[in-house]
Write an enzyme that holds these catalytic residues in place. Structure first.
Site, PDB file in Angstrom:
ATOM      1  N   HIS A   1       0.838  -1.218   0.000  1.00 41.93           N
ATOM      2  CA  HIS A   1       0.000   0.000   0.000  1.00 41.93           C
ATOM      3  C   HIS A   1       0.865   1.258   0.000  1.00 41.93           C
ATOM      4  CE1 HIS A   1      -3.237  -2.794   1.257  1.00 41.93           C
ATOM      5  NE2 HIS A   1      -2.282  -3.298   2.019  1.00 41.93           N
TER       6      HIS A   1
ATOM      7  N   SER B   1      14.298  21.565 -16.893  1.00 39.74           N
ATOM      8  CA  SER B   1      13.074  22.335 -17.061  1.00 39.74           C
ATOM      9  C   SER B   1      13.433  23.675 -17.677  1.00 39.74           C
ATOM     10  CB  SER B   1      12.419  22.532 -15.693  1.00 39.74           C
ATOM     11  OG  SER B   1      11.624  23.701 -15.701  1.00 39.74           O
TER      12      SER B   1
ATOM     13  N   LYS C   1      15.851  21.538 -11.855  1.00 44.43           N
ATOM     14  CA  LYS C   1      15.173  20.279 -12.144  1.00 44.43           C
ATOM     15  C   LYS C   1      15.956  19.313 -13.021  1.00 44.43           C
ATOM     16  CE  LYS C   1      11.213  19.483 -11.921  1.00 44.43           C
ATOM     17  NZ  LYS C   1       9.828  19.503 -11.512  1.00 44.43           N
TER      18      LYS C   1
ATOM     19  N   GLU D   1       9.243   8.158 -17.505  1.00 47.16           N
ATOM     20  CA  GLU D   1       7.874   8.685 -17.630  1.00 47.16           C
ATOM     21  C   GLU D   1       7.282   8.352 -18.996  1.00 47.16           C
ATOM     22  OE1 GLU D   1       7.326  12.710 -15.222  1.00 47.16           O
ATOM     23  OE2 GLU D   1       9.158  12.699 -16.375  1.00 47.16           O
TER      24      GLU D   1
END
Ligand code: ARG
Length: 483
Positions: A164, A291, A297, A304
């Protein structure tokens, strides 16, 4: 039909048609711009068919020789880019056949004896897909090896195992990676299984009902390597089925979807692990991007995108299975729509596997072959995270069970201990012995070994467990399996 008449598709089959196709309909019905990718399979299939026609005395040896010569030239033209693909000729099959006839005359026109584009295209797609499966399985093996390599270096690295997404029990990072090795090994098994059913010969089914010529289908199957492990020819046994079902392509896309789902799960973990809140791993900069606005970043674009492309492959599975649904026997033009989803599935899967092999395992040095630039592991961050969240609470319960408590009582006792530790903002292993004994007097000094991360790992020494001894045994098994 004269040789140059074959330049127009509408003239390639019959004088029956009273009006030409509009440009829009031509474009709508043509497949050559995507199915030309089947050209090698198409030539291979045609040569096997022609060889069999000659062996059976249906065409002459001279015709066969002319067909072989013409096909050799077509192959050279396609390879050097000089072959002129014509939209008017609809698909790869008619383009190649028309050029063959241009080059060798009547022998080219005899090639299609006892054959239809319906069994031809089904054969081509199967041959092509078989070749792609033979590239995908080794890539899956490379990925497994890359994961085993990283696992082997991290047997003693401990991270929190989650259920979980809550800290559950400590596990070895190697054990965690080997879970993916299991998944990818099942994927490879699945592809090998799909290959068996893909590697069957439709040729000889002709348009739908078989043919009046005395074809030797077993000979064609042998020529095309459509044989089983014992060398027995594998032949579609019903002509209606042979030309029409694309279940092999659907199965392949299902196997590819599962494989991408496994990649997607791994991607999701890499993305989480790379976030500042975890800081467990780094991947090489070349798999990330910056970024345009936030200078600090480094985004995990490759994992992804892999996660995102999983949706696209699963979409192709839905597309193909829906394409088949509701088609009456036998061949219907609907089936022309099998190609783009299948091609894109193969391209997406192969690219994703290639990139993961490198991202996980790194790149080999040209001189030494030693790999570098794969996943970097922050063992301290992993271990620190495993110290939080009472990951060894189950170990305390198991300890009490060994002292004679029924498990349910032990479970309850430990819940009280966890409550106490959390109110003191410390780990169970940081509670003094007297405090622990207040929960159960049978607790002794050796409890601290049970409460340690390493003690917890070592205790899970059953087959498939996370104890280093088990992990080492699994690594050895994978090594001998993967060669
Ligand atoms: N381009 C077609 C396909 O991909 C080839 C078979 C066409 N057969 C036919 N009878 N129109 O399925």
């Amino acid at each position: 039909m004269s040789t140059n008449q074959l330049d127009k598709k509408s003239e390639a089959w019959s004088a029956l048609f009273s009006e030409p196709m509009s440009d829009l309909v031509k474009r709508y019905t043509a497949s050559v711009f995507f199915d030309k990718r089947l050209w090698q399979a198409d030539i291979e299939g045609s040569l096997a068919h022609a060889g069999m026609l000659a062996a059976q005395g249906i065409i002459t040896a001279a015709d066969l020789e002319a067909i072989e010569r013409g096909m050799a030239q077509i192959r050279a033209e396609i390879e050097d880019g000089s072959f002129e693909w014509k939209l008017d000729l609809e698909d790869v099959h008619l383009n190649i056949e028309a050029r063959l006839t241009q080059l060798v005359g009547d022998a080219g026109k005899r090639l299609h004896t006892g054959r239809s584009r319906n069994d031809q295209v089904a054969t081509d797609v199967r041959l092509w897909l078989r070749g792609e499966i033979d590239l995908i399985v080794p890539l899956l093996e490379e990925l497994q090896t890359a994961l085993v390599d990283v696992a082997e270096q991290n047997i003693d690295v401990i991270l929190p195992g989650f259920t979980h997404l809550q800290v559950a029990q400590p596990v070895s990072f190697a054990h965690h990676l080997l879970a993916y090795v299991e998944m990818f090994s099942r994927d490879a098994e699945r592809f090998a299984d799909v290959r068996r059913r893909t590697n069957r010969l439709p040729l000889g089914s002709a348009a739908l009902a078989g043919t009046t010529y005395p074809l030797d289908r077993a000979l064609v199957a042998r020529k095309l390597g459509m044989v089983d492990a014992q060398g027995e020819p594998q032949i579609c046994q019903n002509s209606l089925d042979g030309v029409s079902d694309r279940d092999f392509a659907i199965e392949f896309t299902a196997a590819a979807s599962l494989c991408m789902v496994h990649i997607s799960r791994l991607s999701e973990e890499l993305i989480l692990w790379m976030s500042q809140n975890f800081g467990f791993v780094k991947i090489a900069d070349r798999f990330t991007t910056g970024s345009s606005i936030m200078p600090q970043k480094k985004n995990p674009d490759v994992p992804e995108l892999a996660r995102g492309k999983t949706g696209r492959v699963v979409g192709h599975l839905m597309g193909l299975i829906t394409l088949m649904k509701g088609q009456p026997l036998a061949y219907n033009k609907d089936n022309q729509e099998d190609k783009e989803p299948l091609f894109d599935t193969v391209d997406t899967l192969k690219d994703t596997l290639r990139i993961f092999v490198e991202m996980v395992g790194g790149q080999p040095d040209a001189a030494t072959g030693a790999k570098s630039g794969g996943i970097t592991v922050n063992a301290q961050a992993m271990e620190a995270a495993a110290q939080k969240g009472y990951a060894t609470a189950t170990d305390l319960a198991d300890y009490l069970v060994k002292k004679g408590l029924p498990f349910r009582d032990a479970h309850e006792t430990v819940a009280h201990a966890v409550k106490a530790a959390s109110s003191h903002n410390c780990d169970l292993s940081e509670l003094p012995l007297t405090v622990l004994q207040s929960f159960n007097p049978s607790i002794e000094k050796d409890v601290y070994e049970a409460l340690s991360l390493r003690g917890s790992l070592n205790a899970r020494n059953t087959l498939g467990g996370t104890a280093p001894a088990q992990v080492r045994a699994q690594i050895a098994r994978h090594r001998s399996r993967l060669g």
